[in-house]
Write a protein that holds these residues in place. Structure first.
Motif, PDB file in Angstrom:
ATOM      1  N   GLU A  10       0.922  -1.152   0.002  1.00 32.58           N
ATOM      2  CA  GLU A  10      -0.038  -0.132   0.011  1.00 32.58           C
ATOM      3  C   GLU A  10       0.860   1.110   0.024  1.00 32.58           C
ATOM      4  O   GLU A  10       1.999   1.174   0.655  1.00 32.58           O
ATOM      5  N   LYS A  11       0.447   2.310  -0.388  1.00 28.83           N
ATOM      6  CA  LYS A  11       1.025   3.576  -0.351  1.00 28.83           C
ATOM      7  C   LYS A  11       0.043   4.588  -0.112  1.00 28.83           C
ATOM      8  O   LYS A  11      -0.842   4.655  -0.217  1.00 28.83           O
ATOM      9  N   LEU A  12       0.877   5.555   0.807  1.00 25.26           N
ATOM     10  CA  LEU A  12      -0.039   6.722   1.069  1.00 25.26           C
ATOM     11  C   LEU A  12       0.150   7.670  -0.093  1.00 25.26           C
ATOM     12  O   LEU A  12       1.042   8.263  -0.813  1.00 25.26           O
ATOM     13  N   MET A  13      -1.194   8.007  -0.664  1.00 25.03           N
ATOM     14  CA  MET A  13      -1.292   8.802  -1.941  1.00 25.03           C
ATOM     15  C   MET A  13      -2.590   9.906  -1.503  1.00 25.03           C
ATOM     16  O   MET A  13      -3.441   9.790  -1.092  1.00 25.03           O
ATOM     17  N   VAL A  14      -2.233  11.229  -2.217  1.00 26.08           N
ATOM     18  CA  VAL A  14      -3.397  12.125  -1.954  1.00 26.08           C
ATOM     19  C   VAL A  14      -4.396  11.871  -2.907  1.00 26.08           C
ATOM     20  O   VAL A  14      -5.658  11.669  -2.503  1.00 26.08           O
ATOM     21  N   MET A  15      -4.107  11.651  -4.157  1.00 26.49           N
ATOM     22  CA  MET A  15      -4.975  11.117  -5.121  1.00 26.49           C
ATOM     23  C   MET A  15      -4.617   9.781  -5.801  1.00 26.49           C
ATOM     24  O   MET A  15      -3.555   9.696  -5.792  1.00 26.49           O
ATOM     25  N   LYS A  16      -5.666   8.832  -6.164  1.00 29.23           N
ATOM     26  CA  LYS A  16      -5.175   7.402  -6.775  1.00 29.23           C
ATOM     27  C   LYS A  16      -4.443   7.633  -8.065  1.00 29.23           C
ATOM     28  O   LYS A  16      -4.680   8.783  -8.764  1.00 29.23           O
ATOM     29  N   GLY A  17      -3.320   7.165  -7.733  1.00 31.66           N
ATOM     30  CA  GLY A  17      -2.375   7.017  -9.061  1.00 31.66           C
ATOM     31  C   GLY A  17      -1.169   7.987  -8.807  1.00 31.66           C
ATOM     32  O   GLY A  17      -0.145   8.122  -9.664  1.00 31.66           O
ATOM     33  N   ASP A  18      -1.323   8.860  -7.720  1.00 26.83           N
ATOM     34  CA  ASP A  18      -0.084   9.657  -7.394  1.00 26.83           C
ATOM     35  C   ASP A  18       1.173   8.852  -6.982  1.00 26.83           C
ATOM     36  O   ASP A  18       0.903   7.681  -6.419  1.00 26.83           O
ATOM     37  N   MET A  19       2.228   9.326  -7.020  1.00 28.74           N
ATOM     38  CA  MET A  19       3.509   8.913  -6.534  1.00 28.74           C
ATOM     39  C   MET A  19       3.232   8.797  -5.041  1.00 28.74           C
ATOM     40  O   MET A  19       2.646   9.596  -4.539  1.00 28.74           O
ATOM     41  N   GLY A  20       3.757   7.734  -4.473  1.00 26.63           N
ATOM     42  CA  GLY A  20       3.409   7.370  -3.100  1.00 26.63           C
ATOM     43  C   GLY A  20       4.242   8.444  -2.093  1.00 26.63           C
ATOM     44  O   GLY A  20       5.473   8.936  -2.317  1.00 26.63           O
ATOM     45  N   ILE A  21       3.568   9.153  -1.084  1.00 25.23           N
ATOM     46  CA  ILE A  21       4.209   9.820  -0.076  1.00 25.23           C
ATOM     47  C   ILE A  21       5.254   8.998   0.591  1.00 25.23           C
ATOM     48  O   ILE A  21       6.476   9.431   0.887  1.00 25.23           O
ATOM     49  N   ILE A  22       4.664   7.881   0.891  1.00 22.94           N
ATOM     50  CA  ILE A  22       5.678   6.739   1.297  1.00 22.94           C
ATOM     51  C   ILE A  22       4.877   5.372   0.895  1.00 22.94           C
ATOM     52  O   ILE A  22       3.694   5.305   0.920  1.00 22.94           O
ATOM     53  N   GLY A  23       5.647   4.292   0.681  1.00 24.40           N
ATOM     54  CA  GLY A  23       4.853   2.935   0.110  1.00 24.40           C
ATOM     55  C   GLY A  23       5.459   1.857   1.270  1.00 24.40           C
ATOM     56  O   GLY A  23       6.587   2.078   1.697  1.00 24.40           O
ATOM     57  N   THR A  24       4.641   0.645   1.298  1.00 23.14           N
ATOM     58  CA  THR A  24       5.220  -0.265   2.321  1.00 23.14           C
ATOM     59  C   THR A  24       4.936  -1.646   1.610  1.00 23.14           C
ATOM     60  O   THR A  24       3.530  -1.804   1.447  1.00 23.14           O
ATOM     61  N   ALA A  25       5.757  -2.543   1.178  1.00 19.03           N
ATOM     62  CA  ALA A  25       5.477  -3.826   0.691  1.00 19.03           C
ATOM     63  C   ALA A  25       5.923  -4.691   1.795  1.00 19.03           C
ATOM     64  O   ALA A  25       6.922  -4.671   2.741  1.00 19.03           O
ATOM     65  N   VAL A  26       5.116  -5.683   2.138  1.00 18.05           N
ATOM     66  CA  VAL A  26       5.498  -6.750   3.256  1.00 18.05           C
ATOM     67  C   VAL A  26       5.186  -8.264   2.626  1.00 18.05           C
ATOM     68  O   VAL A  26       4.238  -8.472   2.174  1.00 18.05           O
ATOM     69  N   SER A  27       6.064  -9.137   3.236  1.00 23.27           N
ATOM     70  CA  SER A  27       5.876 -10.490   2.739  1.00 23.27           C
ATOM     71  C   SER A  27       6.212 -11.373   3.852  1.00 23.27           C
ATOM     72  O   SER A  27       6.906 -11.104   4.783  1.00 23.27           O
ATOM     73  N   ILE A  28       4.938 -12.160   4.483  1.00 24.43           N
ATOM     74  CA  ILE A  28       5.107 -13.004   5.803  1.00 24.43           C
ATOM     75  C   ILE A  28       4.991 -14.431   5.375  1.00 24.43           C
ATOM     76  O   ILE A  28       4.048 -14.752   4.598  1.00 24.43           O
ATOM     77  N   THR A  29       5.990 -15.295   5.938  1.00 24.35           N
ATOM     78  CA  THR A  29       5.491 -16.625   5.799  1.00 24.35           C
ATOM     79  C   THR A  29       5.537 -17.204   7.187  1.00 24.35           C
ATOM     80  O   THR A  29       6.192 -17.086   7.985  1.00 24.35           O
ATOM     81  N   LEU A  30       4.451 -18.106   7.172  1.00 24.56           N
ATOM     82  CA  LEU A  30       4.215 -18.773   8.459  1.00 24.56           C
ATOM     83  C   LEU A  30       4.692 -20.215   8.514  1.00 24.56           C
ATOM     84  O   LEU A  30       4.923 -20.627   7.507  1.00 24.56           O
ATOM     85  N   GLY A  31       4.769 -20.649   9.597  1.00 18.87           N
ATOM     86  CA  GLY A  31       5.041 -22.142   9.885  1.00 18.87           C
ATOM     87  C   GLY A  31       4.059 -23.110   9.227  1.00 18.87           C
ATOM     88  O   GLY A  31       3.025 -22.644   9.116  1.00 18.87           O
ATOM     89  N   GLY A  32       4.467 -24.321   9.103  1.00 21.29           N
ATOM     90  CA  GLY A  32       3.533 -25.351   8.234  1.00 21.29           C
ATOM     91  C   GLY A  32       2.289 -25.259   8.965  1.00 21.29           C
ATOM     92  O   GLY A  32       1.186 -25.591   8.523  1.00 21.29           O
ATOM     93  N   THR A  33       2.478 -25.587  10.132  1.00 22.82           N
ATOM     94  CA  THR A  33       1.137 -25.921  11.038  1.00 22.82           C
ATOM     95  C   THR A  33       0.821 -25.030  12.294  1.00 22.82           C
ATOM     96  O   THR A  33      -0.348 -24.822  12.436  1.00 22.82           O
TER      97      THR A  33
END
Ligand SMILES: Cc1cc2nc3c(=O)[nH]c(=O)nc-3n(C[C@H](O)[C@H](O)[C@H](O)COP(=O)(O)OP(=O)(O)OC[C@H]3O[C@@H](n4cnc5c(N)ncnc54)[C@H](O)[C@@H]3O)c2cc1C
Length: 291
Positions: free
Chosen positions: A184-207
């Motif tokens: 997700e990114k913080l934007m004033v209007m849809k399609g603006d460059m992000g004021i900041i952006g954040t990507a996260v990937s999480i992997t959980l244990g098998g069980t």
């Protein structure tokens, strides 16, 4: 006013690479021109030779294999990534990211390779590719090399490409089981460059719900897309709860080194990093549980 240049439109990678090898620092590649034309009009880049690679059809593809993962040609349009059924099925986060990148017009002409090679720390794709552990294939007449996306960015608008190299492919490994990703990114209007952006990937244990792996990457919070490794450590090996998400956000905001500009002060951006890391990591955990 754009300074004069000699124009080439090679139709093969080999021809483009020979031109780069011949003219080196005097040459620049242009793909969709969405960023390149702006910097040329501003006089920030004045190449004597412009190598237009948009006509190299062999670099426009999206391919997926369960073993090898996803491969995207450097000239693939943003809009093609957004709309690709393969990507929507296996890497929905890339399609979600593209939906808020610029306008449809820009997405219909700008290429994914051009976006990465422009080296803008506010660009949307880089944090997502870093979270996904993607690699970039760079080619020159001398051969090919592969770099982690994380290592590709040197400084503001600077990448590790040599003068005779071009980006040809983005390689995204298959996601491990029980992995959730979000952007997700913080934007004033849809399609603006992000004021900041954040990507996260999480992997959980098998069980269980213990976090086996975490990647948190910020856009526009430093001179390059920034992996906040101390914040990741807070989550790895633990069962993630609201308290840990808050802690990760706080640490990420201390690891960030954001700019101050008309869109927001560094202090405001740090506050937003706290909010976005917590929000996107929570989303990634929910998605990992459902994966
Ligand atoms: C109005 C507008 C809004 C925008 N909003 C966003 C946004 O919200 N989020 C975002 O992330 N981006 C945004 N952008 C940037 C846009 O996504 C990029 O400009 C575009 O993707 C760049 O691709 P291009 O093909 O046009 O590259 P070009 O402009 O042609 O090239 C950009 C740079 O990459 C180099 N290059 C291009 N392809 C290669 C290659 N294969 N190998 C080596 N070097 C290469 C060029 O030499 C140049 O330095 C916006 C742009 C505009 C004009």
């Amino acid at each position: 006013m754009i300074a004069d240049f000699e124009y080439f439109a090679p139709k093969t990678v080999k021809k483009a690479l020979s031109l780069l090898s011949q003219y080196r620092e005097k040459a620049k590649i242009i793909a969709g021109g969405q960023s390149m034309l702006i910097v040329m009009k501003q006089g920030l880049l004045t190449p004597e030779y412009l190598i237009d690679i948009k006509g190299i059809a062999a670099l426009e593809y999206i391919k997926y294999d369960d073993g090898k993962g996803l491969r995207i040609g450097a000239l693939t349009l943003h809009r093609a990534i957004e709309k690709s059924p393969i990507i929507q099925k296996h890497f929905k986060v890339l399609s979600e990211m593209e939906r808020n990148l610029a306008t449809i017009q820009t997405r219909n002409w700008g290429t994914i390779g051009g976006n990465l090679c422009h080296g803008d720390p506010a660009g949307d794709p880089a944090p997502v590719f870093i979270a996904l552990k993607a690699k970039l294939k760079l080619a020159s007449l001398g051969g090919e090399r592969t770099v982690d996306t994380e290592e590709f960015f040197k400084d503001y608008l600077e990448v590790v490409l040599e003068p005779d190299e071009m980006l040809t492919e983005i390689q995204v490994p298959t996601l491990p089981p029980r992995t959730g990703t979000g952007y997700e990114k913080l934007m004033v209007m849809k399609g603006d460059m992000g004021i900041i952006g954040t990507a996260v990937s999480i992997t959980l244990g098998g069980t269980d719900s213990v976090c086996k792996d975490a990647r948190i990457v910020l856009g526009n919070a430093a001179s390059v897309p920034l992996r906040v490794k101390e914040a990741e450590k807070v989550l790895i090996g633990k069962t993630i709860n609201e308290g840990l998400l808050t802690e990760a956000g706080d640490i990420a905001s201390r690891e960030a080194d954001p700019p101050s500009d008309v869109h927001g002060s560094a202090e405001y951006r740090r506050e937003m990093v706290k909010v976005f890391v917590k929000r996107v990591a929570r989303m990634a955990v929910e998605r990992a549980k459902a994966a």
